[in-house]
Design a protein around this motif. Structure first.
Motif, PDB file in Angstrom:
ATOM      1  N   GLY A 114       4.907  -9.189  -9.240  1.00  0.00           N
ATOM      2  CA  GLY A 114       4.800  -8.090  -7.964  1.00  0.00           C
ATOM      3  C   GLY A 114       4.562  -8.862  -6.754  1.00  0.00           C
ATOM      4  O   GLY A 114       5.556  -8.660  -5.722  1.00  0.00           O
ATOM      5  N   ILE A 115       3.809  -9.870  -6.618  1.00  0.00           N
ATOM      6  CA  ILE A 115       3.657 -10.696  -5.488  1.00  0.00           C
ATOM      7  C   ILE A 115       4.935 -11.336  -4.907  1.00  0.00           C
ATOM      8  O   ILE A 115       5.312 -11.494  -3.791  1.00  0.00           O
ATOM      9  CB  ILE A 115       2.368 -11.625  -5.543  1.00  0.00           C
TER      10      ILE A 115
ATOM     11  N   SER B 192       7.636  -8.926  -3.767  1.00  0.00           N
ATOM     12  CA  SER B 192       7.227  -8.560  -2.652  1.00  0.00           C
ATOM     13  C   SER B 192       7.388  -9.616  -1.498  1.00  0.00           C
ATOM     14  O   SER B 192       8.011  -9.388  -0.392  1.00  0.00           O
ATOM     15  CB  SER B 192       5.827  -8.186  -2.547  1.00  0.00           C
TER      16      SER B 192
ATOM     17  N   TYR C  30      11.509  -7.684  -1.468  1.00  0.00           N
ATOM     18  CA  TYR C  30      12.160  -6.562  -2.527  1.00  0.00           C
ATOM     19  C   TYR C  30      12.194  -5.159  -1.781  1.00  0.00           C
ATOM     20  O   TYR C  30      10.966  -4.813  -1.562  1.00  0.00           O
ATOM     21  CB  TYR C  30      11.421  -6.663  -3.703  1.00  0.00           C
TER      22      TYR C  30
ATOM     23  N   THR D  52      16.092 -11.645  -2.989  1.00  0.00           N
ATOM     24  CA  THR D  52      15.629 -11.001  -4.317  1.00  0.00           C
ATOM     25  C   THR D  52      16.078 -11.349  -5.697  1.00  0.00           C
ATOM     26  O   THR D  52      15.307 -11.586  -6.418  1.00  0.00           O
ATOM     27  CB  THR D  52      15.274  -9.433  -3.971  1.00  0.00           C
TER      28      THR D  52
END
Length: 125
Positions: free
Chosen positions: A67-68, A71, A75, A83
């Motif tokens: 997730g990091i 981000s 994204y 991305t």
């Protein structure tokens, strides 16, 4: 955008990483044997429980890092080039680097030799 290729690649990656996972479990067993030889204490359950905990914690940390990284790559619902590059890194390069690193570390672990040396020193056949 090609789901069958992505799924096929995931299956291939699973086949490639399976030997490493099996070797890690065998290493835990050999380490447990060494502990029994040197201390006389049976801690197999604790060792495999720690391994299981490590897998669970590692999976959680890995998900958080995913997730990091997404981000950090900007994204959003529409995927940008950065991305897509980050997804390529996360699905191809990072696992490959990880497996190579694990293989190098396991190459230098000599648990089975330590067990054999202990057996020879103590007259165990």
């Amino acid at each position: 955008g090609n789901i069958p290729i992505m799924l096929g690649s995931s299956v291939l990656a699973g086949f490639c990483t399976s030997p490493a996972i099996g070797d890690i479990n065998a290493l835990i067993s050999a380490t447990s044997d060494y502990t029994v030889r040197t201390t006389g204490k049976h801690i197999e359950g604790a060792m495999f429980s720690c391994s299981s905990l490590g897998i669970k914690v590692g999976g959680g940390i890995g998900s958080a890092i995913s997730g990091i990284l997404l981000s950090a790559s900007g994204y959003v619902a529409q995927q940008s080039a950065s991305t897509i590059n980050m997804l390529n890194f996360m699905y191809l390069w990072f696992p490959m680097i990880s497996i190579v690193l694990i293989a190098v570390i396991m190459y230098f672990l000599k648990v089975e030799k330590a067990n054999a040396d202990w057996d020879a020193a103590h007259g165990v056949k």
